[in-house]
Design an enzyme around this catalytic site. Structure first.
Site, mmCIF file in Angstrom:
data_model
loop_
_atom_site.group_PDB
_atom_site.id
_atom_site.type_symbol
_atom_site.label_atom_id
_atom_site.label_comp_id
_atom_site.label_asym_id
_atom_site.label_seq_id
_atom_site.Cartn_x
_atom_site.Cartn_y
_atom_site.Cartn_z
ATOM 1 N N LYS A 80 -98.081 76.340 38.685
ATOM 2 C CA LYS A 80 -96.924 76.835 39.455
ATOM 3 C C LYS A 80 -96.111 75.680 40.040
ATOM 4 C CE LYS A 80 -99.806 79.206 41.953
ATOM 5 N NZ LYS A 80 -101.041 79.061 41.158
ATOM 6 N N GLN A 110 -101.835 80.914 44.523
ATOM 7 C CA GLN A 110 -102.927 81.649 43.870
ATOM 8 C C GLN A 110 -102.423 82.391 42.610
ATOM 9 O OE1 GLN A 110 -102.889 82.192 47.715
ATOM 10 N NE2 GLN A 110 -103.820 80.206 47.534
ATOM 11 N N GLY A 114 -103.163 74.383 45.961
ATOM 12 C CA GLY A 114 -102.988 72.976 45.611
ATOM 13 C C GLY A 114 -102.036 72.927 44.430
ATOM 14 N N HIS A 115 -100.817 72.483 44.675
ATOM 15 C CA HIS A 115 -99.785 72.485 43.626
ATOM 16 C C HIS A 115 -99.455 71.036 43.265
ATOM 17 C CE1 HIS A 115 -98.378 76.793 44.903
ATOM 18 N NE2 HIS A 115 -99.649 76.727 44.569
ATOM 19 N N ASP A 148 -103.894 78.061 39.803
ATOM 20 C CA ASP A 148 -103.869 76.775 39.099
ATOM 21 C C ASP A 148 -103.253 76.873 37.708
ATOM 22 O OD1 ASP A 148 -105.209 75.729 41.320
ATOM 23 O OD2 ASP A 148 -107.164 76.195 40.456
HETATM 24 P P1 GDP Z 1 -100.863 75.349 40.530
HETATM 25 O O1 GDP Z 1 -101.860 75.561 41.617
HETATM 26 O O2 GDP Z 1 -100.552 76.599 39.794
HETATM 27 O O3 GDP Z 1 -99.622 74.624 40.996
HETATM 28 O O4 GDP Z 1 -101.576 74.373 39.479
HETATM 29 P P2 GDP Z 1 -102.408 73.022 39.807
HETATM 30 O O5 GDP Z 1 -101.450 71.962 40.148
HETATM 31 O O6 GDP Z 1 -103.502 73.320 40.769
HETATM 32 O O7 GDP Z 1 -103.127 72.784 38.426
HETATM 33 C C1 GDP Z 1 -102.403 72.623 37.239
HETATM 34 C C2 GDP Z 1 -102.748 71.253 36.647
HETATM 35 O O8 GDP Z 1 -102.274 71.179 35.323
HETATM 36 C C3 GDP Z 1 -102.071 70.103 37.382
HETATM 37 O O9 GDP Z 1 -102.911 68.985 37.332
HETATM 38 C C4 GDP Z 1 -100.804 69.866 36.582
HETATM 39 O O10 GDP Z 1 -100.319 68.528 36.676
HETATM 40 C C5 GDP Z 1 -101.288 70.157 35.197
HETATM 41 N N1 GDP Z 1 -100.273 70.697 34.260
HETATM 42 C C6 GDP Z 1 -99.238 71.542 34.533
HETATM 43 N N2 GDP Z 1 -98.610 71.889 33.384
HETATM 44 C C7 GDP Z 1 -99.254 71.250 32.385
HETATM 45 C C8 GDP Z 1 -99.098 71.227 30.965
HETATM 46 O O11 GDP Z 1 -98.243 71.878 30.388
HETATM 47 N N3 GDP Z 1 -99.985 70.460 30.258
HETATM 48 C C9 GDP Z 1 -100.990 69.757 30.852
HETATM 49 N N4 GDP Z 1 -101.795 69.049 30.089
HETATM 50 N N5 GDP Z 1 -101.157 69.752 32.198
HETATM 51 C C10 GDP Z 1 -100.318 70.505 32.932
HETATM 52 P P1 IMO Z 2 -103.245 77.692 43.810
HETATM 53 O O1 IMO Z 2 -102.028 78.080 44.609
HETATM 54 C C1 IMO Z 2 -107.289 78.667 42.505
HETATM 55 C C2 IMO Z 2 -109.786 80.933 45.279
HETATM 56 C C3 IMO Z 2 -110.993 80.238 45.861
HETATM 57 C C4 IMO Z 2 -111.944 81.406 46.012
HETATM 58 C C5 IMO Z 2 -111.006 82.541 46.427
HETATM 59 C C6 IMO Z 2 -110.965 82.800 47.934
HETATM 60 O O2 IMO Z 2 -103.484 76.230 43.749
HETATM 61 O O3 IMO Z 2 -103.240 78.366 42.478
HETATM 62 P P2 IMO Z 2 -109.836 81.480 49.957
HETATM 63 O O4 IMO Z 2 -110.067 80.089 50.469
HETATM 64 O O5 IMO Z 2 -108.433 81.757 49.560
HETATM 65 O O6 IMO Z 2 -110.365 82.542 50.880
HETATM 66 O O7 IMO Z 2 -110.751 81.568 48.633
HETATM 67 O O8 IMO Z 2 -109.719 82.186 45.978
HETATM 68 N N1 IMO Z 2 -108.486 80.240 45.487
HETATM 69 C C7 IMO Z 2 -107.837 79.589 44.513
HETATM 70 N N2 IMO Z 2 -108.183 79.349 43.233
HETATM 71 N N3 IMO Z 2 -106.087 78.273 42.961
HETATM 72 C C8 IMO Z 2 -105.709 78.525 44.237
HETATM 73 O O9 IMO Z 2 -104.472 78.256 44.689
HETATM 74 C C9 IMO Z 2 -106.621 79.183 45.086
HETATM 75 N N4 IMO Z 2 -106.589 79.566 46.381
HETATM 76 C C10 IMO Z 2 -107.736 80.232 46.601
HETATM 77 O O10 IMO Z 2 -111.479 79.258 44.987
HETATM 78 O O11 IMO Z 2 -112.487 81.753 44.772
HETATM 79 MG MG MG Z 3 -103.664 74.794 42.297
#
Ligand code: GDP
Ligand code: IMO
Ligand code: MG
Length: 431
Positions: free
Chosen positions: A16, A224, A40-41, A13
């Site tokens: 990415k 991840q 979840g991206h 998170d």
């Molecule tokens: P990922 O799993 O690495 O793709 O990240 P996620 O999408 O799960 O979580 C990142 C969250 O931060 C999302 O809600 C993005 O929209 C948000 N985000 C990404 N870059 C920035 C930033 O520079 N500033 C803020 N405030 N939010 C951001």
């Molecule tokens: P993105 O790509 C954050 C975490 C789960 C748990 C552990 C194992 O959005 O960054 P699993 O279901 O993979 O066996 O769970 O890994 N986890 C993540 N945490 N971002 C993710 O993906 C994750 N994918 C798995 O919360 O701790």
């Molecule tokens: Mg994510």
């Protein structure tokens, strides 16, 4: 010009999706190579939000090829649902633009059932998985029991393999006191969707080889983060795949030489979903403030993310084990308005200073962070699109991060919006 591989450097998170979407304007092909719909991206494009789990983040850009590599574990129902959802948002998806590796392993209902049943049985020792069946599906792959995308084209082989697979999982479910599954129901459900999935099946290694030979630029999108890597993360509180850049080669069927520049996506503070050690966690008003300002709720499960200060020792280690060349520092704006900001530079363990995360579960749980303190900045960095717009305090923070982690900041992100991004060095021309 080289390819670029994006991986997370913390516990996932890191942003990415946002960075891959931004970079994909410069790429021809975007490839997922590990993980599954545990990811979840999030993409935000002129206020419109896209939440992607299995589809590569280049999917929203017309004319780009999106690839799901053999290293991904694919829940076919989740994939079809996601394609429908994203199509409803106006994105065109067809077998011409989306390629699914014919040798990718499939996630079945027995995998999520076993994932959930094992989590329940672990009691206090729960990993906090996403219960999407990721771990059990990878286990089956390595045990040579797995069902792959290509098996959907062969009714007899599918029926036979499925019978054996469900027998195995039913024994586990029975032992765990959970409801057993009927292989005939799974078989007929699979046969119903097989044609829709097979439309996208492709010899992905060949497609990528041809793209490379034609001089196309390939962007590999990890899921991840390095601390969730099954070898290098905080085991056993990890996911079941390798996150490191090297995985892009095995998970897509390409030469390691094609990985190119490795960009580690790094949040300006730290978050984690699920259980496990987190030395810089702030279970106090600081953590609450980071969570509120950063909207730290899981994209996949909606769970509240644990929040804490930036851990430079951890990212320094991820840079080495992941093979990261430079980082994209995201969510800098979330730190606006903090009076004091801390960075962890190393740990104390049994009265001794150490500069890395040890492998032992016990030691990881006992680490005490050693902090360096900074005066925060009151000005806003939100939406900044150039280095010149950043306040002096923020620049000082970024420079110190670079020194402590031993890698340059290649990109900076200042809001969820696609274009609120500052480019320092173009990763596509970095190698
Ligand atoms: P990922 O799993 O690495 O793709 O990240 P996620 O999408 O799960 O979580 C990142 C969250 O931060 C999302 O809600 C993005 O929209 C948000 N985000 C990404 N870059 C920035 C930033 O520079 N500033 C803020 N405030 N939010 C951001
Ligand atoms: P993105 O790509 C954050 C975490 C789960 C748990 C552990 C194992 O959005 O960054 P699993 O279901 O993979 O066996 O769970 O890994 N986890 C993540 N945490 N971002 C993710 O993906 C994750 N994918 C798995 O919360 O701790
Ligand atoms: Mg994510």
């Amino acid at each position: 010009m080289s390819n670029v591989t994006v991986i997370g450097s913390q516990w996932g998170d890191e942003g990415k999706g946002k960075i891959v979407d931004w970079l994909s304007s410069r790429a021809d092909v975007v490839v997922r190579f590990q993980g599954g719909h545990n990811a979840g991206h999030t993409l935000v494009i002129e206020g419109k939000v896209y939440k992607l789990h299995l589809l590569p983040s280049g999917i929203v850009r017309p004319g780009k090829i999106s690839v799901i590599g053999n290293g991904v574990v694919v829940d076919p129902w989740a994939l079809l649902q996601e394609i429908d959802n994203v199509r409803e948002q106006g994105v065109e998806i067809s077998p011409k633009t989306l390629k699914l590796a014919e040798n990718a392993t499939i996630i079945l209902p027995c995998h999520s059932a076993v994932d959930g049943a094992f989590e329940a049985a672990r009691g206090k020792g729960q990993i906090g998985t996403t219960k999407r069946g990721i771990g059990p599906a990878y286990e089956d792959k390595v045990a040579r029991r797995g069902i792959r995308v290509c098996d959907l084209a062969d009714k007899d082989i599918l029926k036979e393999k499925l019978g054996r697979l469900v027998l195995h999982h039913n024994a586990l479910l029975k032992g765990l006191g959970a409801e057993e599954l009927d292989p005939d129901v799974i078989y007929s459900d699979l046969m119903n969707i097989a044609p829709s999935i097979l439309e996208y099946a492709d010899v992905v290694w060949k497609t990528l080889d041809e793209a490379q030979s034609a001089g196309k630029k390939i962007l590999f999108e990890g899921a991840q983060g390095m601390m969730l890597d099954v070898d290098h993360g905080t085991y056993p509180f990890v996911t079941s795949s390798n996150i490191c850049a090297a995985q892009a080669a095995t998970g897509a069927g390409i030469s390691p030489k094609m990985i190119g520049h490795v960009l580690g996506i790094t949040k300006a503070y730290t978050t984690r979903v699920g259980a496990g050690p987190f030395p810089t966690e702030q279970q106090n008003e600081i953590g609450d403030k980071l969570g509120e300002r950063g909207h730290e709720f899981g994209t996949t499960t909606g769970r509240k993310r644990r929040c804490g200060w930036f851990d430079a020792a951890l990212v320094r280690q991820s840079i080495k084990t992941g093979g990261i060349d430079g980082i994209a520092l995201t969510k800098l704006d979330v730190l606006d308005g903090f009076e004091e900001i801390k960075i962890c530079t190393g740990y104390e363990l049994n009265g001794k200073q150490i500069d890395h995360m040890p492998a032992s579960q016990q030691a990881q749980a006992e680490l005490k962070p050693v902090y360096e303190s900074f005066q925060g900045w009151i000005e806003s960095t939100e939406g900044a699109r150039s280095w010149a717009e950043l306040p002096a305090g923020a620049i000082k923070y970024v420079k110190r991060v670079e020194e402590l982690i031993g890698a340059p900041v290649t990109l900076l992100s200042t809001s969820p919006e696609r274009d609120d991004t500052i480019l320092m060095h173009d990763p596509f021309s970095a190698v």
